[in-house]
Design an enzyme around this catalytic site. Sequence first.
Site, PDB file in Angstrom:
ATOM      1  N   ASP A  23       0.851  -1.198   0.000  1.00 21.49           N
ATOM      2  CA  ASP A  23       0.000   0.000   0.000  1.00 21.49           C
ATOM      3  C   ASP A  23       0.889   1.252   0.000  1.00 21.49           C
ATOM      4  O   ASP A  23       0.698   2.162  -0.805  1.00 21.49           O
ATOM      5  CB  ASP A  23      -0.907   0.017   1.246  1.00 21.49           C
ATOM      6  CG  ASP A  23      -1.642  -1.304   1.436  1.00 21.49           C
ATOM      7  OD1 ASP A  23      -2.531  -1.586   0.627  1.00 21.49           O
ATOM      8  OD2 ASP A  23      -1.302  -2.052   2.371  1.00 21.49           O
ATOM      9  N   TYR A 207       6.141 -14.122   0.572  1.00 22.06           N
ATOM     10  CA  TYR A 207       5.563 -14.342   1.900  1.00 22.06           C
ATOM     11  C   TYR A 207       6.125 -15.651   2.437  1.00 22.06           C
ATOM     12  O   TYR A 207       6.809 -16.388   1.713  1.00 22.06           O
ATOM     13  CB  TYR A 207       4.032 -14.414   1.804  1.00 22.06           C
ATOM     14  CG  TYR A 207       3.432 -13.199   1.118  1.00 22.06           C
ATOM     15  CD1 TYR A 207       3.499 -11.950   1.726  1.00 22.06           C
ATOM     16  CD2 TYR A 207       2.829 -13.297  -0.137  1.00 22.06           C
ATOM     17  CE1 TYR A 207       2.972 -10.829   1.092  1.00 22.06           C
ATOM     18  CE2 TYR A 207       2.298 -12.181  -0.764  1.00 22.06           C
ATOM     19  CZ  TYR A 207       2.377 -10.949  -0.152  1.00 22.06           C
ATOM     20  OH  TYR A 207       1.873  -9.846  -0.778  1.00 22.06           O
ATOM     21  N   GLY A 290       2.855  -9.859  -3.945  1.00 15.65           N
ATOM     22  CA  GLY A 290       1.949  -8.717  -3.766  1.00 15.65           C
ATOM     23  C   GLY A 290       1.611  -8.028  -5.064  1.00 15.65           C
ATOM     24  O   GLY A 290       1.142  -8.638  -6.025  1.00 15.65           O
ATOM     25  N   GLU A 291       1.916  -6.724  -5.135  1.00 12.95           N
ATOM     26  CA  GLU A 291       1.495  -5.935  -6.295  1.00 12.95           C
ATOM     27  C   GLU A 291       2.656  -5.150  -6.916  1.00 12.95           C
ATOM     28  O   GLU A 291       2.973  -5.306  -8.089  1.00 12.95           O
ATOM     29  CB  GLU A 291       0.389  -4.974  -5.835  1.00 12.95           C
ATOM     30  CG  GLU A 291      -0.127  -4.096  -6.933  1.00 12.95           C
ATOM     31  CD  GLU A 291      -1.453  -3.432  -6.623  1.00 12.95           C
ATOM     32  OE1 GLU A 291      -2.306  -4.031  -5.948  1.00 12.95           O
ATOM     33  OE2 GLU A 291      -1.643  -2.296  -7.089  1.00 12.95           O
TER      34      GLU A 291
HETATM   35  C1  LIG Z   1      12.342  -6.238  -0.948  1.00 11.55           C
HETATM   36  C2  LIG Z   1      12.117  -4.770  -1.141  1.00 11.55           C
HETATM   37  C3  LIG Z   1      10.910  -4.290  -1.568  1.00 11.55           C
HETATM   38  N1  LIG Z   1      10.729  -2.960  -1.753  1.00 11.55           N
HETATM   39  C4  LIG Z   1       9.431  -2.435  -2.146  1.00 11.55           C
HETATM   40  C5  LIG Z   1       8.911  -2.803  -3.492  1.00 11.55           C
HETATM   41  C6  LIG Z   1       7.423  -2.539  -3.280  1.00 11.55           C
HETATM   42  O1  LIG Z   1       7.159  -1.157  -3.450  1.00 11.55           O
HETATM   43  C7  LIG Z   1       7.184  -2.927  -1.840  1.00 11.55           C
HETATM   44  C8  LIG Z   1       6.557  -4.302  -1.699  1.00 11.55           C
HETATM   45  O2  LIG Z   1       5.215  -4.253  -2.066  1.00 11.55           O
HETATM   46  P1  LIG Z   1       4.493  -5.431  -2.840  1.00 11.55           P
HETATM   47  O3  LIG Z   1       5.382  -5.958  -3.834  1.00 11.55           O
HETATM   48  O4  LIG Z   1       3.173  -4.925  -3.330  1.00 11.55           O
HETATM   49  O5  LIG Z   1       4.291  -6.590  -1.774  1.00 11.55           O
HETATM   50  P2  LIG Z   1       3.728  -6.603  -0.269  1.00 11.55           P
HETATM   51  O6  LIG Z   1       3.308  -7.968  -0.010  1.00 11.55           O
HETATM   52  O7  LIG Z   1       4.747  -6.041   0.636  1.00 11.55           O
HETATM   53  O8  LIG Z   1       2.524  -5.654  -0.241  1.00 11.55           O
HETATM   54  C9  LIG Z   1       1.166  -5.818  -0.515  1.00 11.55           C
HETATM   55  O9  LIG Z   1       0.604  -6.479  -1.485  1.00 11.55           O
HETATM   56  C10 LIG Z   1      -0.695  -5.986  -1.791  1.00 11.55           C
HETATM   57  C11 LIG Z   1      -1.242  -6.762  -2.932  1.00 11.55           C
HETATM   58  C12 LIG Z   1      -1.570  -6.037  -0.584  1.00 11.55           C
HETATM   59  O10 LIG Z   1      -2.784  -5.532  -0.859  1.00 11.55           O
HETATM   60  C13 LIG Z   1      -0.950  -5.197   0.477  1.00 11.55           C
HETATM   61  O11 LIG Z   1      -1.772  -5.128   1.610  1.00 11.55           O
HETATM   62  C14 LIG Z   1       0.399  -5.722   0.759  1.00 11.55           C
HETATM   63  O12 LIG Z   1       0.341  -6.989   1.350  1.00 11.55           O
HETATM   64  O13 LIG Z   1       8.454  -2.923  -1.226  1.00 11.55           O
HETATM   65  C15 LIG Z   1      11.763  -2.059  -1.518  1.00 11.55           C
HETATM   66  O14 LIG Z   1      11.594  -0.846  -1.725  1.00 11.55           O
HETATM   67  N2  LIG Z   1      12.956  -2.541  -1.085  1.00 11.55           N
HETATM   68  C16 LIG Z   1      13.187  -3.857  -0.871  1.00 11.55           C
HETATM   69  O15 LIG Z   1      14.311  -4.230  -0.471  1.00 11.55           O
END
Ligand SMILES: Cc1cn([C@H]2C[C@H](O)[C@@H](COP(=O)(O)OP(=O)(O)O[C@H]3O[C@@H](C)[C@H](O)[C@@H](O)[C@H]3O)O2)c(=O)[nH]c1=O
Length: 397
Positions: A23, A207, A290-291
Amino acid sequence: MLISMRSTIVCHIFCTVIDNFGDAGVCWRLARQLASEYSWKVHLFINKLTVLKHLAPGLDSKCEQQVLAGVAIEHWHNLRFTKPISTVLSVANVVIEAFACHLPPLYLAAMEKCPSRVVWINLEYLSFEHWVADFHLRTSPHPRYALTKTFFFPGFDTHTGGVLCEQDLDVHRCNFIKSLAARECWWSTLGIPKPDPSAISVSLFSYENPAIDALLEQWRDGTDQLVLLVPEGKISRSIARFFGHPIGSRAFAAGTNVSTCSLSIHILPFTDQLGYDKLLWSSDINFVRGEDSFVRAQWARKPFIWHIYPQANNAHLQKLDAALTRIGLTLESRPRDALIRFWHAWNGNPMYKILDWQDFIQHREVFRSRAYAWADELAAIGNLAKNLSIFVQNTLK
Ligand SMILES: Cc1cn([C@H]2C[C@H](O)[C@@H](COP(=O)(O)OP(=O)(O)O[C@H]3O[C@@H](C)[C@H](O)[C@@H](O)[C@H]3O)O2)c(=O)[nH]c1=O
C-alpha cells in the site's frame, strides 16, 4: 469555478497501510511520479510512517509533516481531521483514496462545500482479470454527500488504468545493465562477490511459503551453482528455520552469507525502491509478491515467479490464472505448462503438489525472451500516472 489547466494541480493521496509494504509502496511511487513528471503539488497522508520509511529511508518517521522527493508527507492521524478542514487544510483538485481507505468525514464535508471542481478517485488493486476493463472509470455517488467518486483500476489492457512506470525507468535499467562498473559497484556495496557467469542468480521476495523447503533442497542438490539473494523479511525467517535456527532468532539477518553444496545464500538489507529495482535487474530470475514488486519484475525484463497475496477461498488463484494466461500467451505449450505448474505449486494450489525447479528452469531462455516481449506489450498500454493525469485533465477542462 473551473480550474485553469495552467494552474498547478494540487493532489491529496490518502493511504492506509493494511499490511506489508504494497500500500505504501504504490502510493509513494505514484506520489513521486505525479510530482516529478507532471509537476503536481502532491500531499501524501499515510497512517504508518514507519512502514514508508523502509522504502524511503530519508524519511523521519517521527516527524508529522515533511517534504521528501518533492512530495509533502504527513502522518495521517485523526487529530488533524477532527477540526473543520478549512481551518487546517484546503481541499485539493484531485483526491486519491488508495484502495478504498475511507476519507475522513470532515474532509468529505469540505469537498462537498468546495467551490471548485474536485476529482475524487478511488485507486483500486491490480488484477489481470477481464472484468477490470469494464469497471475502470465507473463512478459511484456517495450515499450522504453530494459527491461522486471514480474507480481507477490499474490493469494490463488498453481499457484499464495501466500500471505504474516512471518515464525514465527503462533508460535507467539499460544504463545499469550496460555499465559493468555500475553492476560491480552494486555487488560490492552489498559485500557479495559478483557471481560466476555460469551461476544462476535468483532474488527471492515472498511471503512465508511452505514450498520453500523443497526449493532449497533442489537448489542445494542441483548441478547448477545458484546464488540466492534474499531481502531480509518473512521468507528469510523461513530459510533460517530450514537451516535449523529457531523461529524468532536473529539468525539470517541482513549480512548473513551461507553456502551449502550448489547453493549460496545472501541475506540483503531492505533497500529503497530504486535499490530494489537494481536487485531485480541484477538477478537472472526474480521471485516477487503482492502488487508493486510484481509490476517491477515485469519492467525488469527477467523471468519471474509471482507469490500472489493470498485471499479467502483461494480466490487469488483465479487472479493468478488470469496473469498466467496473458503472460504465457505466446509461449509454446511445454514452457507454458511448466510456467503454470511452477507458479501454482509455489502458490500452494493443492492441484499442483510438486514444485519442480528443473521443469521450470530448463525453459529459462524461452522465458527470458518472453519477458522482453511482455514488457514491450505492457509499455504500449501507457502508464498509470499518465493515464490518471489525462483523466484528470479531461475532467477538469
Ligand atoms: C524487498 C524490497 C521491496 N521494496 C518495495 C517494493 C514494493 O514497493 C514494496 C513491496 O510491495 P508489494 O510488492 O506490493 O508486496 P507486499 O506484499 O509487501 O505488499 C502488498 O501487497 C498488496 C497486494 C496487498 O494488498 C498489500 O496489503 C500488501 O500486502 O516494497 C523495496 O523498496 N525494497 C526492498 O528491499
